[in-house]
Design an enzyme around this catalytic site. Sequence first.
Site, PDB file in Angstrom:
ATOM      1  CB  SER A  45       8.676  70.247  34.041  1.00  0.00           C
ATOM      2  OG  SER A  45       8.427  69.629  32.624  1.00  0.00           O
ATOM      3  CD  GLU A  46       6.874  66.436  35.032  1.00  0.00           C
ATOM      4  OE1 GLU A  46       6.302  66.934  35.933  1.00  0.00           O
ATOM      5  OE2 GLU A  46       6.843  67.236  33.917  1.00  0.00           O
ATOM      6  CB  THR A  47      14.336  63.842  35.245  1.00  0.00           C
ATOM      7  OG1 THR A  47      14.648  65.319  35.205  1.00  0.00           O
ATOM      8  CG2 THR A  47      15.302  62.652  34.969  1.00  0.00           C
ATOM      9  CG  HIS A  73       6.623  66.267  29.089  1.00  0.00           C
ATOM     10  ND1 HIS A  73       6.102  66.466  30.183  1.00  0.00           N
ATOM     11  CD2 HIS A  73       7.765  66.791  29.211  1.00  0.00           C
ATOM     12  CE1 HIS A  73       6.979  67.207  31.060  1.00  0.00           C
ATOM     13  NE2 HIS A  73       8.091  67.177  30.385  1.00  0.00           N
TER      14      HIS A  73
END
Length: 260
Positions: A45-47, A73
């Site tokens: 979902s995120e890098t 997160h």
Amino acid sequence: MELDIYQVDAFAEEVFSGNPAAVIPLFEWLSDGLMQRIAQECGQSETAFFVRRGEYFELRWFTPDYEIDLCGHATLASAHVLYEFLDYTDPVVVFETKSGRLFVDRENGLYSMDFPAWSVRPIQVTERVAQALGARPDELFMGERDMMAVFGSEEQVRALKPDFRLVSKLDGLCMICTAPGLDHDFVSRTFVAITGLPEDPVTGSAHCTLVPFWAERLGKSALRARQVSARGGVLICENLGSRVKIAGHAVTFMKGTITL
């Protein structure tokens, strides 16, 4: 070119829970296009990417589709990588981001993030929202970034089966669904259809909205929250007025090397 990469489960005390994020330390920024392609390849979902600038770190977050302005997160995961793998020993990590300076400290394995507090305004509960969520919330609010639907019970939030095609047409980046908790002060789920990952497992940034709301409603500043997604995660929160504290644990799932 070779880059170190870490995959960290944030807001988790064991792997396969919490919210996974990829973290890539850099010496200097890559092009935006290359970082976006790396995020697509990672598929999380995120890098998060960060670069050290003296006593602070510039931090950016990319979904598989676009750069985002705030991610809890992946911020927690980035601090975890610094403390666990990069010999960082200062009591606080300072990140410079698109949402201003963010601060993370660690005590007894618990990472505590200092984030902005976001306000909400009530709006009318519409049939469009009810159809998108598959249930009619008791109240609906528009925040500074996200829409928030309030339900009467934890069971209702757990039972939601949204139509993500309709959710993607609603206002705001995220649709936060929340209710009083049975074993926690409040619970939530966060739907983000436009990222290609319909439900975010544990959303730190959503608690910039949730914490001030529930602190006022429950009349208490210290709150214990649970995001009741399939993976789930616990967040220990505190309302500080214009800021919120959001804390949780993190565990490393993987470390490796990217070859470009």
